[in-house]
Motif scaffolding. Structure first.
Motif, PDB file in Angstrom:
ATOM      1  N   ALA A  36       3.582  -3.060   0.781  1.00  0.00           N
ATOM      2  CA  ALA A  36       3.019  -4.217   2.184  1.00  0.00           C
ATOM      3  C   ALA A  36       1.502  -5.177   1.514  1.00  0.00           C
ATOM      4  O   ALA A  36       2.270  -5.512   3.066  1.00  0.00           O
ATOM      5  CB  ALA A  36       1.608  -3.467   2.686  1.00  0.00           C
ATOM      6  N   ARG A  37       1.933  -4.855   0.832  1.00  0.00           N
ATOM      7  CA  ARG A  37       1.028  -6.604   0.322  1.00  0.00           C
ATOM      8  C   ARG A  37       1.887  -7.518   0.345  1.00  0.00           C
ATOM      9  O   ARG A  37       3.077  -7.570   0.474  1.00  0.00           O
ATOM     10  CB  ARG A  37      -0.252  -6.811  -1.045  1.00  0.00           C
ATOM     11  CG  ARG A  37       1.192  -6.576  -2.172  1.00  0.00           C
ATOM     12  CD  ARG A  37       0.350  -6.689  -3.511  1.00  0.00           C
ATOM     13  NE  ARG A  37       0.830  -5.927  -4.211  1.00  0.00           N
ATOM     14  CZ  ARG A  37       1.633  -6.184  -5.464  1.00  0.00           C
ATOM     15  NH1 ARG A  37       1.880  -7.099  -4.786  1.00  0.00           N
ATOM     16  NH2 ARG A  37       2.320  -5.459  -6.568  1.00  0.00           N
ATOM     17  N   LEU A  49      -7.331  -1.642 -16.525  1.00  0.00           N
ATOM     18  CA  LEU A  49      -6.822  -0.009 -16.486  1.00  0.00           C
ATOM     19  C   LEU A  49      -6.955   0.022 -18.170  1.00  0.00           C
ATOM     20  O   LEU A  49      -6.436  -1.144 -18.591  1.00  0.00           O
ATOM     21  CB  LEU A  49      -5.419   0.308 -15.598  1.00  0.00           C
ATOM     22  CG  LEU A  49      -5.271  -0.857 -14.343  1.00  0.00           C
ATOM     23  CD1 LEU A  49      -3.592  -0.851 -14.349  1.00  0.00           C
ATOM     24  CD2 LEU A  49      -5.588   0.700 -13.955  1.00  0.00           C
ATOM     25  N   GLY A 165       0.615   4.890  -3.962  1.00  0.00           N
ATOM     26  CA  GLY A 165      -0.574   4.804  -4.475  1.00  0.00           C
ATOM     27  C   GLY A 165      -1.350   6.201  -3.476  1.00  0.00           C
ATOM     28  O   GLY A 165      -2.676   6.395  -3.636  1.00  0.00           O
ATOM     29  N   ARG A 167      -1.056   6.772   0.287  1.00  0.00           N
ATOM     30  CA  ARG A 167      -1.923   6.183   1.646  1.00  0.00           C
ATOM     31  C   ARG A 167      -1.043   7.052   2.423  1.00  0.00           C
ATOM     32  O   ARG A 167      -1.077   7.184   3.692  1.00  0.00           O
ATOM     33  CB  ARG A 167      -1.658   4.458   1.587  1.00  0.00           C
ATOM     34  CG  ARG A 167      -2.594   4.193   0.325  1.00  0.00           C
ATOM     35  CD  ARG A 167      -2.922   2.605   0.439  1.00  0.00           C
ATOM     36  NE  ARG A 167      -3.512   2.003  -0.080  1.00  0.00           N
ATOM     37  CZ  ARG A 167      -3.195   1.802  -1.756  1.00  0.00           C
ATOM     38  NH1 ARG A 167      -1.853   3.036  -2.529  1.00  0.00           N
ATOM     39  NH2 ARG A 167      -3.875   1.943  -2.870  1.00  0.00           N
ATOM     40  N   PRO A 298     -11.035   8.614 -13.620  1.00  0.00           N
ATOM     41  CA  PRO A 298     -11.020   7.557 -14.116  1.00  0.00           C
ATOM     42  C   PRO A 298     -11.795   7.585 -16.284  1.00  0.00           C
ATOM     43  O   PRO A 298     -11.800   7.176 -16.230  1.00  0.00           O
ATOM     44  CB  PRO A 298     -11.484   6.555 -13.658  1.00  0.00           C
ATOM     45  CG  PRO A 298     -12.485   6.974 -13.169  1.00  0.00           C
ATOM     46  CD  PRO A 298     -12.325   7.968 -12.642  1.00  0.00           C
TER      47      PRO A 298
HETATM   48  C1  FAD Z   1     -11.424   1.880  -9.481  1.00  0.00           C
HETATM   49  C2  FAD Z   1     -10.611   1.995 -10.151  1.00  0.00           C
HETATM   50  C3  FAD Z   1     -10.274   2.343 -11.964  1.00  0.00           C
HETATM   51  C4  FAD Z   1      -9.826   2.838 -12.082  1.00  0.00           C
HETATM   52  N1  FAD Z   1      -9.291   2.679 -13.810  1.00  0.00           N
HETATM   53  C5  FAD Z   1      -8.268   3.406 -13.983  1.00  0.00           C
HETATM   54  C6  FAD Z   1      -8.153   3.373 -16.389  1.00  0.00           C
HETATM   55  O1  FAD Z   1      -9.286   2.708 -16.075  1.00  0.00           O
HETATM   56  N2  FAD Z   1      -7.350   3.829 -16.243  1.00  0.00           N
HETATM   57  C7  FAD Z   1      -6.194   4.064 -15.747  1.00  0.00           C
HETATM   58  O2  FAD Z   1      -4.856   4.892 -16.739  1.00  0.00           O
HETATM   59  N3  FAD Z   1      -6.450   4.516 -14.193  1.00  0.00           N
HETATM   60  C8  FAD Z   1      -7.532   3.925 -13.160  1.00  0.00           C
HETATM   61  N4  FAD Z   1      -7.218   3.870 -12.175  1.00  0.00           N
HETATM   62  C9  FAD Z   1      -6.660   4.369 -11.417  1.00  0.00           C
HETATM   63  C10 FAD Z   1      -4.760   3.489 -11.459  1.00  0.00           C
HETATM   64  O3  FAD Z   1      -5.221   2.127 -10.467  1.00  0.00           O
HETATM   65  C11 FAD Z   1      -3.835   4.011 -10.731  1.00  0.00           C
HETATM   66  O4  FAD Z   1      -3.171   5.359 -11.591  1.00  0.00           O
HETATM   67  C12 FAD Z   1      -2.774   3.260 -10.834  1.00  0.00           C
HETATM   68  O5  FAD Z   1      -3.499   2.363 -10.134  1.00  0.00           O
HETATM   69  C13 FAD Z   1      -1.762   4.142  -9.732  1.00  0.00           C
HETATM   70  O6  FAD Z   1      -1.020   2.582  -9.549  1.00  0.00           O
HETATM   71  P1  FAD Z   1       0.221   3.210  -8.579  1.00  0.00           P
HETATM   72  O7  FAD Z   1       1.270   1.937  -9.088  1.00  0.00           O
HETATM   73  O8  FAD Z   1       0.415   4.600  -8.312  1.00  0.00           O
HETATM   74  O9  FAD Z   1      -0.500   3.085  -7.241  1.00  0.00           O
HETATM   75  P2  FAD Z   1      -1.790   1.577  -6.511  1.00  0.00           P
HETATM   76  O10 FAD Z   1      -1.414   0.944  -7.716  1.00  0.00           O
HETATM   77  O11 FAD Z   1      -2.337   1.999  -5.723  1.00  0.00           O
HETATM   78  O12 FAD Z   1      -0.142   1.081  -5.857  1.00  0.00           O
HETATM   79  C14 FAD Z   1       0.715   0.752  -4.200  1.00  0.00           C
HETATM   80  C15 FAD Z   1       0.876  -0.030  -4.256  1.00  0.00           C
HETATM   81  O13 FAD Z   1       1.631   0.753  -2.895  1.00  0.00           O
HETATM   82  C16 FAD Z   1       1.526  -0.545  -1.754  1.00  0.00           C
HETATM   83  N5  FAD Z   1       1.306   0.225  -1.082  1.00  0.00           N
HETATM   84  C17 FAD Z   1       0.734   1.187   0.019  1.00  0.00           C
HETATM   85  N6  FAD Z   1       1.340   1.994   1.157  1.00  0.00           N
HETATM   86  C18 FAD Z   1       1.919   0.996   1.499  1.00  0.00           C
HETATM   87  C19 FAD Z   1       3.216   1.429   2.610  1.00  0.00           C
HETATM   88  N7  FAD Z   1       2.900   2.070   3.411  1.00  0.00           N
HETATM   89  N8  FAD Z   1       4.294   0.899   2.753  1.00  0.00           N
HETATM   90  C20 FAD Z   1       4.268  -0.095   1.317  1.00  0.00           C
HETATM   91  N9  FAD Z   1       3.368  -0.731   0.424  1.00  0.00           N
HETATM   92  C21 FAD Z   1       2.478  -0.111   0.246  1.00  0.00           C
HETATM   93  C22 FAD Z   1      -0.119  -0.966  -2.213  1.00  0.00           C
HETATM   94  O14 FAD Z   1      -0.059  -2.137  -1.557  1.00  0.00           O
HETATM   95  C23 FAD Z   1       0.188  -1.082  -3.849  1.00  0.00           C
HETATM   96  O15 FAD Z   1       0.617  -1.919  -4.161  1.00  0.00           O
HETATM   97  C24 FAD Z   1      -8.792   3.457 -11.276  1.00  0.00           C
HETATM   98  C25 FAD Z   1      -8.201   3.766 -10.423  1.00  0.00           C
HETATM   99  C26 FAD Z   1      -9.301   2.963  -9.305  1.00  0.00           C
HETATM  100  C27 FAD Z   1      -9.726   2.961  -8.386  1.00  0.00           C
END
Ligand code: FAD
Length: 393
Positions: A36-37, A49, A165, A167, A298
């Motif tokens: 999406a971004r 992270l 993520g 959503r 976290p």
């Molecule tokens: C503040 C914070 C601190 C954190 N600290 C840690 C840490 O220290 N250590 C650790 O291991 N984990 C940490 N985490 C968790 C970590 O950020 C997540 O586990 C990680 O980002 C997961 O990756 P992901 O790709 O599953 O999801 P995300 O990073 O959320 O990526 C999801 C992607 O999907 C895209 N997307 C969403 N909806 C749609 C749609 N409808 N259509 C197309 N694309 C879409 C988004 O744009 C995004 O790029 C933290 C989380 C937060 C919020």
């Protein structure tokens, strides 16, 4: 069947979806990623992270680590303490013959490195600004309707992987999520201290909730740290409202003097903490991975690492499945079975840490303090903790 695309479709090109796309391309499997971004939009995301040693090895295998190595901060020691008690424990990489216990990396830098690696993969069709709006599944395929440049389009595939993520989950039939709200928020920011970090990560448990101070400056002489400070929503709100000077003084009071005074703090942000996990997945041809499948507190730095292992296991399952069988029940069961114990342990481990150290019942404090001292002396328990944090085992 003619309208079914050959490619596996991944919804969400965050770190977990992007890693899966790379793993599959290396296996010779074609993928379409809908993200999406806008391209580059995540590069300025400074969220830290905590990468486990095992996650680093996955990124090495994909030749992504090379470009990240100079900006990653190694964690050589984890120092665990509790405010108001003498008990403390130290985990050190050299005691376990590891070059590091983990690494700290910004979300933005990781996204940039993954995007760069994906750009040179002809088998990956990465579509930015493509927002999935509807996901459905039948016994024959799953379909994703998405919006790109003002147009609505639909892709049907034998295998759709949801890595968004979390959503879009609520609208998909067959997916049930179980969520535990902690009623706590996490405040995140970067702080500069008087003394260098020396590659030490601090986990500190206070009566208000746990906090983590992670070294975040590649040189060991750097004085920069990433802070995750958790507590009840009202408490975190009062911390957000303080001036920088008041905030730093308050933080020093809670954290103690291990790295001297705190000199500056960047923008403070807060978000609610929860533990959630998918319970039912009766969704033929659809698999859910990463944060979409499970969200963790976290404090133990487990969430992202569990997500990367989801991607690795799914790629392995796909490698041993014939394309005609992608997304069928046997394949989905095989994948879910491969992830069950790791995900469950990650969630239990994180929840255990949060509960034992956030409980302020009279007497528990002394037990915890004794526990930390004892834990420091019992080698097998420490060994278990180190391999859990390093490899998820
Ligand atoms: C503040 C914070 C601190 C954190 N600290 C840690 C840490 O220290 N250590 C650790 O291991 N984990 C940490 N985490 C968790 C970590 O950020 C997540 O586990 C990680 O980002 C997961 O990756 P992901 O790709 O599953 O999801 P995300 O990073 O959320 O990526 C999801 C992607 O999907 C895209 N997307 C969403 N909806 C749609 C749609 N409808 N259509 C197309 N694309 C879409 C988004 O744009 C995004 O790029 C933290 C989380 C937060 C919020």
């Amino acid at each position: 069947m003619s309208d079914i695309v050959e490619n596996i479709v991944i919804v969400g090109g965050g770190p977990v979806g992007a890693t899966l796309a790379l793993l599959l391309a290396k296996q010779g499997v074609a993928v379409t990623v809908l993200e999406a971004r806008q391209q580059k939009a995540a590069y300025t995301e400074s969220r830290a992270l905590a990468l486990s040693y095992g996650s680093k090895r996955i990124l090495e295998k994909l030749s992504v680590w090379g470009s990240l190595a100079t900006s990653a901060t190694a964690i050589n020691t984890i120092h665990v303490s509790q405010k108001g008690s003498l008990g403390r424990s130290k985990l050190q990489a050299h005691d376990y013959k590891q070059e590091a216990l983990g690494y700290v990396l910004s979300y933005g830098k990781l996204s940039e490195a993954l995007d760069a690696a994906l750009a040179s993969q002809p088998l990956v069709n990465f579509v930015f600004e493509a927002s999935a709006e509807h996901i459905a599944h039948t016994y024959a395929h799953a379909s994703v309707t998405y919006c790109h440049q003002g147009n609505s389009q639909t892709l049907n595939s034998h295998l759709v992987v949801l890595a968004d993520g979390g959503r879009s989950l609520d609208e998909i039939a067959g997916l049930v999520k179980e969520t535990k709200e902690y009623g706590h928020d996490a405040l995140i920011s970067k702080v500069r201290a008087e003394l260098p970090h020396n590659n030490i990560a601090y986990e500190r448990f206070t009566a208000n909730g746990p906090m983590a101070l992670l070294p975040n400056g590649a040189s060991q002489n750097s004085n920069d740290f990433s802070l995750v400070w958790t507590g009840k929503k009202e408490y975190i709100n009062t911390l957000l409202a303080l001036s920088d000077a008041e905030f730093l003084a308050q933080f020093h009071e809670q954290f103690g003097d291990r790295v001297g005074q705190f000199l500056s703090v960047e923008k403070r942000m807060a978000f609610p903490l929860k533990l959630s996990q998918l319970k039912t997945t009766e969704t033929p041809h659809l698999v859910v991975i990463g944060n979409a499948a499970q969200t963790m507190h976290p404090v133990a730095g487990q969430g992202f690492n569990v997500g990367l292992r989801d991607a690795e296991s799914l790629a392995q399952t796909i490698a041993t499945t014939a394309p005609a069988d992608f997304g069928n029940q046997k394949m989905l069961d095989e994948y879910l079975a491969s992830r069950q114990s790791d995900t469950k342990n990650g969630l239990l481990f994180t929840d255990f840490l949060v509960n034992i150290f956030s409980n302020d019942i009279v007497g528990v404090n002394g037990l915890r303090s004794a526990g930390l001292g004892l834990f420091d002396m019992i080698k097998p328990i420490k060994q278990h903790l180190v391999s859990k944090m390093s490899y998820g085992k």
